[in-house]
Scaffold this motif. Structure first.
Motif, PDB file in Angstrom:
ATOM      1  N   SER A 368       1.180  11.731 -11.947  1.00 33.07           N
ATOM      2  CA  SER A 368       1.928  10.601 -12.528  1.00 33.07           C
ATOM      3  C   SER A 368       2.419   9.922 -11.288  1.00 33.07           C
ATOM      4  O   SER A 368       2.161  10.044 -10.006  1.00 33.07           O
ATOM      5  CB  SER A 368       3.275  11.171 -12.984  1.00 33.07           C
ATOM      6  OG  SER A 368       4.019  11.803 -12.149  1.00 33.07           O
ATOM      7  N   GLN A 369       2.739   8.624 -11.227  1.00 39.03           N
ATOM      8  CA  GLN A 369       2.825   7.508 -10.523  1.00 39.03           C
ATOM      9  C   GLN A 369       4.005   6.602 -11.232  1.00 39.03           C
ATOM     10  O   GLN A 369       3.997   6.113 -12.125  1.00 39.03           O
ATOM     11  CB  GLN A 369       1.852   6.938  -9.910  1.00 39.03           C
ATOM     12  CG  GLN A 369       2.175   5.723  -9.098  1.00 39.03           C
ATOM     13  CD  GLN A 369       2.764   6.317  -7.643  1.00 39.03           C
ATOM     14  OE1 GLN A 369       2.303   7.103  -7.047  1.00 39.03           O
ATOM     15  NE2 GLN A 369       4.244   5.804  -7.357  1.00 39.03           N
ATOM     16  N   GLU A 370       5.219   6.409 -10.271  1.00 44.12           N
ATOM     17  CA  GLU A 370       6.355   5.474 -10.900  1.00 44.12           C
ATOM     18  C   GLU A 370       6.579   4.666  -9.621  1.00 44.12           C
ATOM     19  O   GLU A 370       6.798   5.126  -8.543  1.00 44.12           O
ATOM     20  CB  GLU A 370       7.365   6.329 -11.571  1.00 44.12           C
ATOM     21  CG  GLU A 370       8.670   5.461 -11.815  1.00 44.12           C
ATOM     22  CD  GLU A 370       9.620   6.053 -12.651  1.00 44.12           C
ATOM     23  OE1 GLU A 370       9.081   6.686 -13.673  1.00 44.12           O
ATOM     24  OE2 GLU A 370      10.677   6.112 -12.103  1.00 44.12           O
ATOM     25  N   PHE A 371       6.883   3.410  -9.887  1.00 48.73           N
ATOM     26  CA  PHE A 371       7.326   2.328  -8.785  1.00 48.73           C
ATOM     27  C   PHE A 371       8.625   1.887  -9.492  1.00 48.73           C
ATOM     28  O   PHE A 371       8.686   1.530 -10.620  1.00 48.73           O
ATOM     29  CB  PHE A 371       6.499   1.244  -8.720  1.00 48.73           C
ATOM     30  CG  PHE A 371       5.220   1.659  -7.774  1.00 48.73           C
ATOM     31  CD1 PHE A 371       5.279   2.191  -6.329  1.00 48.73           C
ATOM     32  CD2 PHE A 371       3.988   1.886  -8.394  1.00 48.73           C
ATOM     33  CE1 PHE A 371       4.251   2.523  -5.777  1.00 48.73           C
ATOM     34  CE2 PHE A 371       2.834   2.328  -7.890  1.00 48.73           C
ATOM     35  CZ  PHE A 371       3.076   2.637  -6.429  1.00 48.73           C
ATOM     36  N   ARG A 372       9.727   1.879  -8.840  1.00 49.80           N
ATOM     37  CA  ARG A 372      10.993   1.566  -9.367  1.00 49.80           C
ATOM     38  C   ARG A 372      11.837   0.588  -8.440  1.00 49.80           C
ATOM     39  O   ARG A 372      12.079   0.988  -7.079  1.00 49.80           O
ATOM     40  CB  ARG A 372      11.873   2.668  -9.610  1.00 49.80           C
ATOM     41  CG  ARG A 372      13.106   2.457 -10.599  1.00 49.80           C
ATOM     42  CD  ARG A 372      13.723   3.869 -11.192  1.00 49.80           C
ATOM     43  NE  ARG A 372      14.289   4.660 -10.079  1.00 49.80           N
ATOM     44  CZ  ARG A 372      13.810   5.750  -9.806  1.00 49.80           C
ATOM     45  NH1 ARG A 372      12.795   6.392 -10.560  1.00 49.80           N
ATOM     46  NH2 ARG A 372      14.450   6.885  -8.901  1.00 49.80           N
ATOM     47  N   LEU A 373      12.358  -0.699  -8.795  1.00 47.11           N
ATOM     48  CA  LEU A 373      13.248  -1.423  -8.258  1.00 47.11           C
ATOM     49  C   LEU A 373      14.595  -1.180  -8.519  1.00 47.11           C
ATOM     50  O   LEU A 373      14.544  -1.511  -9.804  1.00 47.11           O
ATOM     51  CB  LEU A 373      12.552  -2.825  -8.091  1.00 47.11           C
ATOM     52  CG  LEU A 373      13.084  -3.590  -7.031  1.00 47.11           C
ATOM     53  CD1 LEU A 373      12.682  -3.289  -5.685  1.00 47.11           C
ATOM     54  CD2 LEU A 373      12.508  -5.120  -7.320  1.00 47.11           C
ATOM     55  N   THR A 374      15.665  -1.110  -7.746  1.00 47.63           N
ATOM     56  CA  THR A 374      16.883  -0.825  -8.251  1.00 47.63           C
ATOM     57  C   THR A 374      17.857  -1.815  -7.431  1.00 47.63           C
ATOM     58  O   THR A 374      17.815  -1.988  -6.237  1.00 47.63           O
ATOM     59  CB  THR A 374      17.475   0.343  -7.914  1.00 47.63           C
ATOM     60  OG1 THR A 374      16.746   1.426  -8.692  1.00 47.63           O
ATOM     61  CG2 THR A 374      19.099   0.578  -8.303  1.00 47.63           C
ATOM     62  N   TYR A 375      18.617  -2.660  -8.188  1.00 51.61           N
ATOM     63  CA  TYR A 375      19.578  -3.675  -7.712  1.00 51.61           C
ATOM     64  C   TYR A 375      20.739  -2.960  -7.859  1.00 51.61           C
ATOM     65  O   TYR A 375      21.307  -3.073  -9.192  1.00 51.61           O
ATOM     66  CB  TYR A 375      19.293  -4.961  -7.995  1.00 51.61           C
ATOM     67  CG  TYR A 375      20.089  -5.980  -7.637  1.00 51.61           C
ATOM     68  CD1 TYR A 375      19.977  -6.700  -6.400  1.00 51.61           C
ATOM     69  CD2 TYR A 375      21.322  -6.344  -8.641  1.00 51.61           C
ATOM     70  CE1 TYR A 375      21.114  -7.452  -6.184  1.00 51.61           C
ATOM     71  CE2 TYR A 375      22.254  -7.237  -8.033  1.00 51.61           C
ATOM     72  CZ  TYR A 375      22.102  -7.990  -6.730  1.00 51.61           C
ATOM     73  OH  TYR A 375      23.096  -8.948  -6.532  1.00 51.61           O
TER      74      TYR A 375
END
Length: 787
Positions: A368-375
């Motif tokens: 699995s691979q996840e990229f996440r951007l949090t503001y």
């Protein structure tokens, strides 16, 4: 076996005596010395992929830190059931766990079926049933999130998620070692060592557990039916090793990289499937007495393992990088790889007869691979990301029997003889049926199912602080799935019948396959309103989805040719409607939560068994589920904390003729009531000595173990209501650098079942698996901190 006793309420005098209120056990963000204060620290969770106080999250959550679990003596996954409202974990074996949230079960071992409960380990989905079990040691926290959580946790979280985070390395040198010894020759050792510098920190955690079986197996003993054969070990014994090295690299103050590797090995003696109709030699059919499970004399050749039991290895790699791009913006990357290889040899008839001997060899790997951007801003917080998940799994089930025993036990020979005689001897009739040509006729067969699945998803989830009181949250995940299912079988003809013994069509090893693509949109909507500084109310609407199943097996066409039998089972859809209240009172000495929910299912998927003992997924139609959950924790006195909780579930397959024979039935493993209460003590006796301990009570109303909700061969396949008590008492240094404790689980040695029916039930011989008896022992631990 006795009938199921009706239960109207869990409020027995014992529970009332123990309960101080309704609660979630004590918490994630307590400091180590929090029990010496007169209030609790704020609870912090990361359910919404960001750090929040638990009362500010508009979903229903139960959470603990590792110290709390240790103080309560919870060392296995199923122990979480005893302190979590709405959660049941059935640990028949590490190869066959079942997870139940709000009455809905996720336990299918088929490579073709999808899970319902997301098991998250350090931020990675590990939900495949045969690979989802793990040892509970050196944990930072556990969060159990109720209701569909597809936006945050993926499609497997159709009814909820269980998220576990392990302890990370630290710079200061520290170490801990705990050892224990108890009855059934139990031995445990676990600990960690950690340290490093500004750039690199390391941690090595380990666990060793060993215990003899608590169900005596007389197979191979003098006087048994196989006294000259292989001596099987006592059942329900464990031997487990787990090692977890991890690194934390901090090249800058804005970038943190965590690398974690887990290795686990199980060598357990196996599950005691006690036959409810056939008594062992000199014994009875009670699930709580000894067994005579001899297995197959050809076990090593057919199954690859001579003795009954489980051999399982698991490897897990996790690489998480968190980059603080600015004060408000964070980029997270999570890469995961997990593989498992498990072989479980089991005596499915649970008797001395060479009758229903099976194994299950399950292998799988996932990436699995996840990229996440949090503001995170003052009024707006959002996250957006993409996720890729791929898994390949295979489950092979070989079978061994003696033909005359098999046919006679099922009544096909018309011999007038039972499967066994009063003295325990087995009626093996091959010599007579072949006119002296053969004293035994071994028979073997096997079938295998395959699953190769991949999914791609994109998600966004955000919260808007409308004003000081009102916060709105919405999320959406788009999912694209590619699924491929396969099936093969080798089923030779019987010598005696000239046909297959198992009702399975043989593909002669050829793999039949089918594939399909699916897509879905999965939203959630939440509202949080702050009544005052101490009280929040919330409401949520969310959609959950259990993936469609392509069920592949084999059949014969009108010309007698073997062809693929492909049965598509549509995706299970649930809409969840929920409202609740969370708050603190008495200057933070009391915290509480209460939630009510209604869940509406279509295409409800159930796992059934056919006449060969094979499990398959079927569409049971519509179903509804409603209930409530309540939790309270309280600081009664300095050093004395209490918790309690309560859950009520009313869940059934809708009583509609279109839902078939299961219409109106309760879900399997679904108790109507669950409740728990407990005390936790850490009191100074002298300036250098503390008295520590815990007392825990758990209650569960009656459950059915099969969807049919009906007896098999006249025997109830259910467990009446049950209450268990665990206790722990010890002495510790005032700074908790050492501790010695006495512990006892199942204090009153209650007899109960964890499963019934099983594979033997599909052949008319239901088997029963007893729960753990009273365990007691002594535990010693020491801790070193160089600061």
């Amino acid at each position: 076996m006795h009938g199921v006793k009706p239960v109207n309420s869990p409020f027995t005098p014992s529970l009332i005596a123990l309960a101080v209120g309704l609660s979630s056990p004590l918490v994630l963000a307590e400091t180590q010395d929090a029990t010496n204060t007169d209030s609790f620290e704020k609870i912090v969770v990361t359910t919404q992929k960001r750090v929040q106080q638990i009362n500010d999250v508009p979903v229903t959550i139960s959470a603990w830190n590792g110290d709390t679990l240790n103080q309560l003596g919870i060392s296995e996954l199923d122990g979480l059931s005893d302190i979590t409202p709405g959660l049941v974990i059935q640990e028949q074996s590490p190869n066959n766990p079942g997870y139940v949230i709000r009455g809905i079960t996720s336990d299918s071992g088929s490579a073709q079926a999808a899970p319902r409960v997301s098991m998250y380990y350090n931020g990675v989905d590990i939900s495949r049933s045969r690979g989802s079990y793990f040892e509970m040691f050196d944990l930072e926290r556990v969060e159990v999130v109720k209701g569909p959580q597809a936006t945050l946790f993926g499609t497997a979280a159709s009814i909820g998620a269980l998220s576990v985070t392990t302890n990370k390395p630290q710079q200061d040198l520290a170490a801990k070692l705990s050892v224990s010894s108890g009855n059934y020759n139990s031995k445990t050792a676990e600990g960690f060592i950690t340290g490093g510098n500004d750039l690199v920190q390391g941690r090595l955690a380990f666990l060793y557990r060993d215990r003899d079986g608590f169900i005596k197996n007389i197979a191979g003993d003098a006087g048994s039916q196989s006294e000259d054969g292989y001596k099987q070990q006592d059942m329900q014994g464990i031997n487990r090793i787990a090692i977890r090295p991890s690194l934390r690299i901090t090249p800058t103050s804005q970038l943190t990289i965590d690398l974690v590797y887990d290795y686990e090995k199980n060598d357990d003696t196996g599950t005691a499937f006690k036959n409810g109709l056939l008594a062992p030699t000199g014994g009875d059919t009670s699930p709580f007495s000894y067994v005579e499970m001899s297995g197959s004399p050809y076990s090593e050749e057919v199954f690859g393992k001579k003795d009954l039991g489980i051999e399982r290895e698991l490897h897990d790699w996790n690489l998480t990088a968190e980059w603080q791009l600015s004060d408000q913006l964070t980029l997270t990357s999570i890469t995961g790889y997990r593989d498992f290889d498990a072989l479980e040899v089991f005596d499915a008839d649970g008797s001395q007869a060479w009758f229903l001997e099976f194994a299950e060899q399950a292998t799988g790997d996932q990436t699995s691979q996840e990229f996440r951007l949090t503001y995170q801003g003052e009024a707006v917080t959002y996250l957006a990301g993409i996720n890729y998940f791929s898994e390949s799994a295979k489950t092979r089930v070989p079978f061994s029997t003696e033909e005359s025993i098999y046919l006679n036990c099922l009544g096909y020979l018309g011999s007038g003889l039972g499967c066994t005689n009063a003295d325990g001897s087995v009626n093996q009739l091959s010599y007579y049926l072949t006119s002296g040509y053969a004293s035994e006729i071994p028979y073997t067969a096997e079938y295998t199912n395959y699953g190769d699945n991949s999914s791609y998803s994109a998600f966004v989830d955000g919260s808007w602080q409308v004003n000081k009181q009102l916060e709105l949250t919405a999320g959406l995940r788009y999912l694209k799935e590619d699924k491929q299912s396969g099936y093969s079988s080798i089923v030779p003809d019987s010598v005696l019948t000239r046909g297959a013994l198992l009702p399975i069509v043989s593909t002669d090893g050829e793999i039949f396959e089918s594939d399909a693509d699916f897509s879905a949109w999965l939203p959630r909507f939440n509202l949080l309103y702050r009544l005052n500084d101490n009280t929040n109310i919330y409401a949520t609407i969310s959609k959950g989805r259990r993936s469609a199943v392509i069920d592949v097996s084999a059949t014969q066409d009108s010309n007698g040719a073997v062809v693929a039998d492909i049965t598509p089972v549509p995706a299970e859809i649930v809409w969840n409607y929920e409202a609740g209240i969370k708050g603190d009172a008495l200057e933070k000495k009391l915290s509480y939560s209460l939630a009510v929910y209604y869940m509406d299912y279509s295409n409800f998927q159930v796992t059934l068994q056919d006449d060969s003992g094979s499990y398959y997924t079927a569409n049971a139609g519509s179903a509804t589920n409603m209930g409530l959950e309540a939790e309270v924790k309280a600081s009664l006195l300095p050093g004395l904390n209490a918790f309690a909780n309560l859950a009520y579930i009313d869940a059934t397959i809708d009583d509609d003729s279109s839902n078939g024979t299961l219409a109106g039935n309760r879900f399997r493993l679904q108790p109507e009531w669950t409740a728990a209460a407990g005390l936790m003590l850490d009191q100074p006796l002298t300036a250098s000595l503390n008295l520590t301990g815990s007392l825990q009570y758990s209650f569960r109303s009656d459950v059915f173990f099969e969807e049919d909700n009906a007896p098999i061969s006249g025997l109830d396949i259910a467990q009446p209501s049950l209450a268990l008590v665990n206790a722990k008492l010890g002495l510790a240094g005032s700074d908790n650098d050492w501790r010695v404790s006495l512990y006892v689980n199942n204090l009153f040695d209650k007899e109960y079942l964890v499963d019934a029916g099983n594979t033997g039930g599909s052949f008319g011989y239901p088997t029963f698996v007893r729960g753990a008896p009273r365990f007691w022992g002594i535990e010693l631990s020491g801790e070193f901190n160089a600061f």
